[in-house]
Design a protein around this motif. Structure first.
Motif, PDB file in Angstrom:
ATOM      1  N   VAL A 247       0.828  -1.207   0.000  1.00  0.00           N
ATOM      2  CA  VAL A 247       0.000   0.000   0.000  1.00  0.00           C
ATOM      3  C   VAL A 247       0.860   1.255   0.000  1.00  0.00           C
ATOM      4  O   VAL A 247       0.505   2.279  -0.570  1.00  0.00           O
ATOM      5  N   GLN A 248       2.069   1.176   0.613  1.00  0.00           N
ATOM      6  CA  GLN A 248       2.961   2.334   0.606  1.00  0.00           C
ATOM      7  C   GLN A 248       3.483   2.628  -0.788  1.00  0.00           C
ATOM      8  O   GLN A 248       3.760   3.794  -1.118  1.00  0.00           O
ATOM      9  N   ASP A 249       3.621   1.568  -1.612  1.00  0.00           N
ATOM     10  CA  ASP A 249       4.090   1.790  -2.980  1.00  0.00           C
ATOM     11  C   ASP A 249       3.011   2.406  -3.848  1.00  0.00           C
ATOM     12  O   ASP A 249       3.322   3.123  -4.818  1.00  0.00           O
ATOM     13  N   LEU A 250       1.778   2.118  -3.535  1.00  0.00           N
ATOM     14  CA  LEU A 250       0.678   2.621  -4.366  1.00  0.00           C
ATOM     15  C   LEU A 250       0.225   4.016  -3.968  1.00  0.00           C
ATOM     16  O   LEU A 250      -0.274   4.765  -4.807  1.00  0.00           O
ATOM     17  N   VAL A 251       0.374   4.371  -2.715  1.00  0.00           N
ATOM     18  CA  VAL A 251      -0.128   5.659  -2.213  1.00  0.00           C
ATOM     19  C   VAL A 251       0.975   6.351  -1.421  1.00  0.00           C
ATOM     20  O   VAL A 251       1.665   5.713  -0.621  1.00  0.00           O
ATOM     21  N   ASP A 252       1.123   7.636  -1.676  1.00  0.00           N
ATOM     22  CA  ASP A 252       2.075   8.454  -0.918  1.00  0.00           C
ATOM     23  C   ASP A 252       1.347   9.032   0.296  1.00  0.00           C
ATOM     24  O   ASP A 252       0.467   9.881   0.164  1.00  0.00           O
ATOM     25  N   PHE A 253       1.695   8.554   1.485  1.00  0.00           N
ATOM     26  CA  PHE A 253       1.042   8.992   2.709  1.00  0.00           C
ATOM     27  C   PHE A 253       1.683  10.233   3.333  1.00  0.00           C
ATOM     28  O   PHE A 253       1.249  10.673   4.396  1.00  0.00           O
ATOM     29  N   SER A 254       2.702  10.783   2.686  1.00  0.00           N
ATOM     30  CA  SER A 254       3.389  11.937   3.282  1.00  0.00           C
ATOM     31  C   SER A 254       2.468  13.139   3.493  1.00  0.00           C
ATOM     32  O   SER A 254       2.647  13.867   4.482  1.00  0.00           O
ATOM     33  N   PRO A 255       1.469  13.426   2.601  1.00  0.00           N
ATOM     34  CA  PRO A 255       0.589  14.566   2.896  1.00  0.00           C
ATOM     35  C   PRO A 255      -0.149  14.425   4.229  1.00  0.00           C
ATOM     36  O   PRO A 255      -0.348  15.399   4.934  1.00  0.00           O
ATOM     37  N   VAL A 256      -0.541  13.191   4.584  1.00  0.00           N
ATOM     38  CA  VAL A 256      -1.241  12.996   5.860  1.00  0.00           C
ATOM     39  C   VAL A 256      -0.292  13.249   7.027  1.00  0.00           C
ATOM     40  O   VAL A 256      -0.626  13.968   7.980  1.00  0.00           O
ATOM     41  N   TYR A 257       0.917  12.658   6.939  1.00  0.00           N
ATOM     42  CA  TYR A 257       1.874  12.870   8.020  1.00  0.00           C
ATOM     43  C   TYR A 257       2.207  14.356   8.166  1.00  0.00           C
ATOM     44  O   TYR A 257       2.232  14.897   9.275  1.00  0.00           O
ATOM     45  N   ARG A 258       2.458  14.998   7.020  1.00  0.00           N
ATOM     46  CA  ARG A 258       2.845  16.410   7.044  1.00  0.00           C
ATOM     47  C   ARG A 258       1.717  17.281   7.607  1.00  0.00           C
ATOM     48  O   ARG A 258       1.945  18.147   8.460  1.00  0.00           O
ATOM     49  N   CYS A 259       0.505  17.027   7.149  1.00  0.00           N
ATOM     50  CA  CYS A 259      -0.635  17.828   7.616  1.00  0.00           C
ATOM     51  C   CYS A 259      -0.888  17.595   9.101  1.00  0.00           C
ATOM     52  O   CYS A 259      -1.176  18.532   9.851  1.00  0.00           O
ATOM     53  N   LEU A 260      -0.747  16.344   9.534  1.00  0.00           N
ATOM     54  CA  LEU A 260      -0.937  16.040  10.955  1.00  0.00           C
ATOM     55  C   LEU A 260       0.102  16.758  11.804  1.00  0.00           C
ATOM     56  O   LEU A 260      -0.223  17.335  12.854  1.00  0.00           O
ATOM     57  N   HIS A 261       1.355  16.736  11.376  1.00  0.00           N
ATOM     58  CA  HIS A 261       2.411  17.414  12.128  1.00  0.00           C
ATOM     59  C   HIS A 261       2.185  18.919  12.151  1.00  0.00           C
ATOM     60  O   HIS A 261       2.386  19.583  13.180  1.00  0.00           O
ATOM     61  N   ILE A 262       1.756  19.467  11.019  1.00  0.00           N
ATOM     62  CA  ILE A 262       1.532  20.910  10.945  1.00  0.00           C
ATOM     63  C   ILE A 262       0.418  21.322  11.906  1.00  0.00           C
ATOM     64  O   ILE A 262       0.561  22.274  12.686  1.00  0.00           O
ATOM     65  N   TYR A 263      -0.690  20.599  11.888  1.00  0.00           N
ATOM     66  CA  TYR A 263      -1.789  20.959  12.773  1.00  0.00           C
ATOM     67  C   TYR A 263      -1.436  20.684  14.230  1.00  0.00           C
ATOM     68  O   TYR A 263      -1.942  21.357  15.138  1.00  0.00           O
ATOM     69  N   SER A 264      -0.557  19.723  14.481  1.00  0.00           N
ATOM     70  CA  SER A 264      -0.105  19.484  15.855  1.00  0.00           C
ATOM     71  C   SER A 264       0.720  20.657  16.361  1.00  0.00           C
ATOM     72  O   SER A 264       0.564  21.101  17.495  1.00  0.00           O
ATOM     73  N   VAL A 265       1.616  21.161  15.499  1.00  0.00           N
ATOM     74  CA  VAL A 265       2.437  22.312  15.889  1.00  0.00           C
ATOM     75  C   VAL A 265       1.570  23.547  16.092  1.00  0.00           C
ATOM     76  O   VAL A 265       1.796  24.348  17.009  1.00  0.00           O
ATOM     77  N   LEU A 266       0.546  23.688  15.256  1.00  0.00           N
ATOM     78  CA  LEU A 266      -0.346  24.846  15.376  1.00  0.00           C
ATOM     79  C   LEU A 266      -1.341  24.702  16.519  1.00  0.00           C
ATOM     80  O   LEU A 266      -2.103  25.631  16.798  1.00  0.00           O
ATOM     81  N   GLY A 267      -1.326  23.547  17.191  1.00  0.00           N
ATOM     82  CA  GLY A 267      -2.247  23.346  18.307  1.00  0.00           C
ATOM     83  C   GLY A 267      -3.688  23.131  17.887  1.00  0.00           C
ATOM     84  O   GLY A 267      -4.607  23.306  18.688  1.00  0.00           O
ATOM     85  N   ASP A 268      -3.895  22.743  16.618  1.00  0.00           N
ATOM     86  CA  ASP A 268      -5.255  22.568  16.101  1.00  0.00           C
ATOM     87  C   ASP A 268      -5.433  21.141  15.587  1.00  0.00           C
ATOM     88  O   ASP A 268      -6.082  20.916  14.558  1.00  0.00           O
ATOM     89  N   GLU A 269      -4.846  20.196  16.301  1.00  0.00           N
ATOM     90  CA  GLU A 269      -4.873  18.805  15.865  1.00  0.00           C
ATOM     91  C   GLU A 269      -6.294  18.246  15.852  1.00  0.00           C
ATOM     92  O   GLU A 269      -6.654  17.446  14.988  1.00  0.00           O
TER      93      GLU A 269
END
Length: 777
Positions: A324-346
């Motif tokens: 599934v990792q080869d078929l789909v790039d999950f980096s947008p989810v990780y990146r968005c989750l980290h960004i909203y965590s840093v912004l305190g809006d997780e």
């Protein structure tokens, strides 16, 4: 030298002039005298004080004069007014007193001037002498001053330059210090801009955090810092919008790739299941590669070939099967989750993600209206669902808090209810049994795939029972029509056969002699159902012909007896083939009949044989109970007979006690197999009785209990009732020969001599029993 004397004389003259109060030979008017009086007030005041002390009382006019002399000129008005406020002629008397006072003062001034006159003259004379020198000095001083001013102008210019340079230097130093504070801020802000341009938003947020906590407080007084501070919230909002846009693109991407993800996951699950089944059979059978038996008879290698084929297929498809990792790039989810965590809006991000995925789940669970028409419709429906939940399972395991187990369970329960409802509705439209069978296979693969990811699928297995019943109904309808056509077209005439070859050709069309036991089992099951269907066929024919079955001339079906004969033939074939398999395993036995001590474990061939019997009896669970029990009892009896024949083989001349003990371990393994109830339905130890002859014989030799055997022989309650004297004699003679061969020096040991005598005595008694049995017969 002259200059120095002149300067000294000039200074002395000035000092003398300063010592005189008034110049000599100066005539002053009364008014001028009044103006000069303040210079002499101290002396006059002292003299008037002395006169007042003498007189004792001072007249009014004298008092006024004293006040005029002692009072400041600005305050004389009130005093003079008092003169006029008095009697009318008082001012005349005052003027007289004033004139008298002036004359007295004039006399005193004249005395004083006469006293200092000579010194004053001398001072003037000296002053006149130095006048010329003073003028020269003045010229020199003026010239010196001019030259000094001229020289000072250049110095002033240089001084001003120095001052200006020092001010500039101080300003530059200050600027450098301030720039040293500002440059890190500007560099960090420039780094922030680069990160924004490179779409490294998580790093940009960390840089913002550093700027706010570390750098901005140092330069908060500058305007550019205020502009930066005001711009940061806007940058954060831009990052949130961009990351949310990336998340939307990701959600759209996984929605498009759900088919491929699900197809890959189901393919992997199917391959894993096939591999596991083949490997299990391989472990059960314990078949080595290229195992040969006597007379070029080869033990079956079918499972090993299948396993090799599966491995080859996996190697061929290894490059094609993607994760599934080869078929789909999950980096947008990780990146968005980290960004909203840093912004305190997780929490906002989690709620949005779950809400969107639930919407996608509803879309995935909504089938196409024509799904029931082809198997591809069902396959696409299943792959989309599998793809959806594979992604959710991946998100669950690689993120913390974005997707929880409770959330996925809730989503799966909702989906499972919808899936079951959809399959019930669409499968009800199916009229093709092959399509229903393929649907069943798809459901099994679908369930196995999701079960591998930890989702409960028991309700899907329950659904399979409903689909099985539906399949039976569809199949019954289909074959009812087929049989109807056959009955309408058949003339019920016998099949003519003129030669043996033609007979074999006809017989070969019926697969009753297929060596594969599993196929024989399936044939028996099919024939049993056909037997049961004959009653319904007779009822159907009776309804068509309107002839009661009690009528003498009622036509009966020959198919029922034919099916019974075919079933009995298939059952007999199963018993025969099963015994042949046992013989093949037994022929692999390789005992060392001269062992001094047993190995401590059962023989390998027997373990393989028992594993084979366990696996084959699992297939027999689908047979009618009596057939499976008969096959199991027949197999155990045949195995017991084969082992006994092996022990009593005439070609076997010698057997040691160690070999008997090793053989006993194999029999114990057989008894454990029999006691494990490989086929249900046996009562008590019925199956173990198949090995009772071997057990009593081995116990007799293991315990060496010949006295009990000989004493109880022929009694119904004998412990060794199933031991035949002939069998015991044969085995004992084999052991006797071994004892003689292995104990050359036995005659020198008393115990061995006693044992040999005992064996000879027992042999004689057994022979008498055998002879007695032969005479009795």
């Amino acid at each position: 030298m002259f200059g120095e004397d002149t300067d000294q004389a000039y200074e002395n003259t000035l000092a003398e002039i300063q010592s005189f109060e008034l110049p000599i030979e100066v005539t002053l008017s009364p008014a001028q005298m009044l103006s000069l009086r303040p210079l002499q007030i101290p002396s006059i005041r002292s003299k008037m004080a002395e006169s007042s002390e003498v007189l004792g009382t001072v007249p009014e006019h004298e008092r006024i004069l004293q006040e005029i002399e002692s009072t400041d000129t600005a305050c004389v008005g009130p005093t003079l007014r008092s003169v006029y406020d008095d009697q009318p002629n008082a001012h005349k008397k005052f003027m007289e007193k004033l004139d008298a006072c002036i004359r007295n003062h004039d006399k005193e001034i004249e005395k004083m001037c006469n006293f200092h006159h000579q010194g004053f003259v001398d001072a003037i004379t000296e002053l006149l002498k130095v006048r010329t020198d003073a003028e020269k000095l003045k010229v020199q001083v003026t010239d010196t001053n001019r030259r000094f001013q001229d020289a000072g102008k250049e110095m002033m210019v240089q001084t001003e330059d120095i001052i200006r340079c020092r001010i500039q230097q101080r300003n530059i130093t200050t600027v450098v210090e301030k720039l040293q504070l500002c440059l890190p801020v500007l560099e960090m802000y420039s780094k922030l801009k680069e990160q924004m341009s490179a779409k490294r938003y998580y790093s940009a947020l960390k840089t913002m955090e550093q700027l706010e906590k570390v750098y901005f407080p140092r330069v908060s007084q500058y305007r550019f810092c205020q502009l930066m501070i005001e711009n940061l919230p806007k940058l954060r909002e831009d990052i949130k919008e961009i990351s949310m846009s990336d998340l939307k693109d990701f959600l759209e991407s996984i929605r498009k790739h759900s088919d491929k993800i699900g197809e890959t996951a189901m393919k992997q699950a199917q391959q894993q299941k096939t591999f596991s089944v083949v490997l299990q059979k391989q472990n059960n059978l314990k078949l080595g590669k290229n195992v040969y038996i006597n007379h070029d008879r080869i033990l079956t290698e079918r499972n090993e070939v299948v396993l090799k084929h599966v491995l080859e297929e996996e190697d061929e498809n290894e490059d094609e099967v993607l994760s599934v990792q080869d078929l789909v790039d999950f980096s947008p989810v990780y990146r968005c989750l980290h960004i909203y965590s840093v912004l305190g809006d997780e929490e906002t991000f989690e709620n949005y993600y779950r809400k969107q995925r639930k919407k996608q789940a509803r879309l995935v669970l909504q089938p196409q209206s024509s799904m029931h028409e082809t198997v591809d419709g069902y396959r696409r429906y299943f792959t989309q669902i599998v793809g959806f939940f594979v992604v959710e399972d991946h998100i669950l395991h690689v993120t913390e808090g974005l997707v929880t187990r409770a959330y996925t369970d809730e989503l799966w329960n909702m989906a499972l209810s919808k899936i079951i409802a959809v399959l019930r509705a669409h499968s009800s439209y199916c009229t093709d049994p092959d399509l229903v069978l393929e649907l069943k296979n798809l459901i099994v693969i679908f369930a196995d795939t999701l079960q591998g990811y930890g989702f409960p699928v028991n309700r899907l297995f329950d659904l399979l029972f409903e689909i099985r019943d539906q399949y039976n109904e569809i199949l019954l309808k289909k074959w009812a029509g087929v049989f109807r056509d056959i009955f309408e077209e058949d003339n019920y005439s016998p099949i003519p056969v003129v030669s043996e070859e033609e007979y074999k050709i006809v017989i070969s069309k019926f697969p009753f002699q297929d060596p594969d036991l599993e196929k024989l089992v399936q044939i028996i099951i099919n024939i049993t159902h056909l037997e049961q269907a004959c009653k319904y066929l007779e009822d159907f024919i009776t309804n068509i012909t309107n002839i009661s079955q009690e009528t003498v001339h009622t036509t009966r079906l020959y198919g029922l007896s034919t099916f019974k004969d075919a079933r009995h033939a298939a059952e007999g074939e199963i018993y025969t083939k099963l015994n042949q398999k046992i013989d093949e395993f037994v022929q692999l036995a390789d005992y060392d009949w001269t062992l001094s001590e047993p190995d401590g474990r059962a023989s390998g061939y027997l373990i393989d044989l028992i594993n084979f019997l366990r696996s084959i009896f699992q297939v027999f669970t689908h047979l009618p109970g009596k057939v499976a029990q008969t096959a199991c009892m027949s197999a155990c009896q045949h195995l017991s007979t084969s082992l006994m024949q092996m022990l009593l083989d005439s070609e076997l001349k010698q057997i040691s006690m160690g070999a008997v003990q090793q053989f006993n371990l194999d029999v114990i393994q057989c008894e454990l197999f029999a006691s494990s109830e490989p086929v249900p339905g046996f009562q008590g130890d019925t199956l173990q009785l198949a090995f009772i002859d071997l057990r009593q014989l081995l116990d007799l030799f293991m315990v060496w209990d010949w006295s009990t055997y000989l004493a109880d022989y022929g009694q119904p309650a004998s412990k060794y009732l199933r031991v035949n004297p002939n069998t015991a004699l044969t085995l004992l003679e084999k052991m006797k020969d071994t004892s003689k061969k292995n104990n050359i020096f036995a005659q020198f040991r008393k115990n061995d001599r006693d044992k040999q005598k005992l064996i000879e005595t027992v042999v004689k008694q057994l022979r008498s029993l055998v002879n007695g049995m032969s005479q009795h017969v």
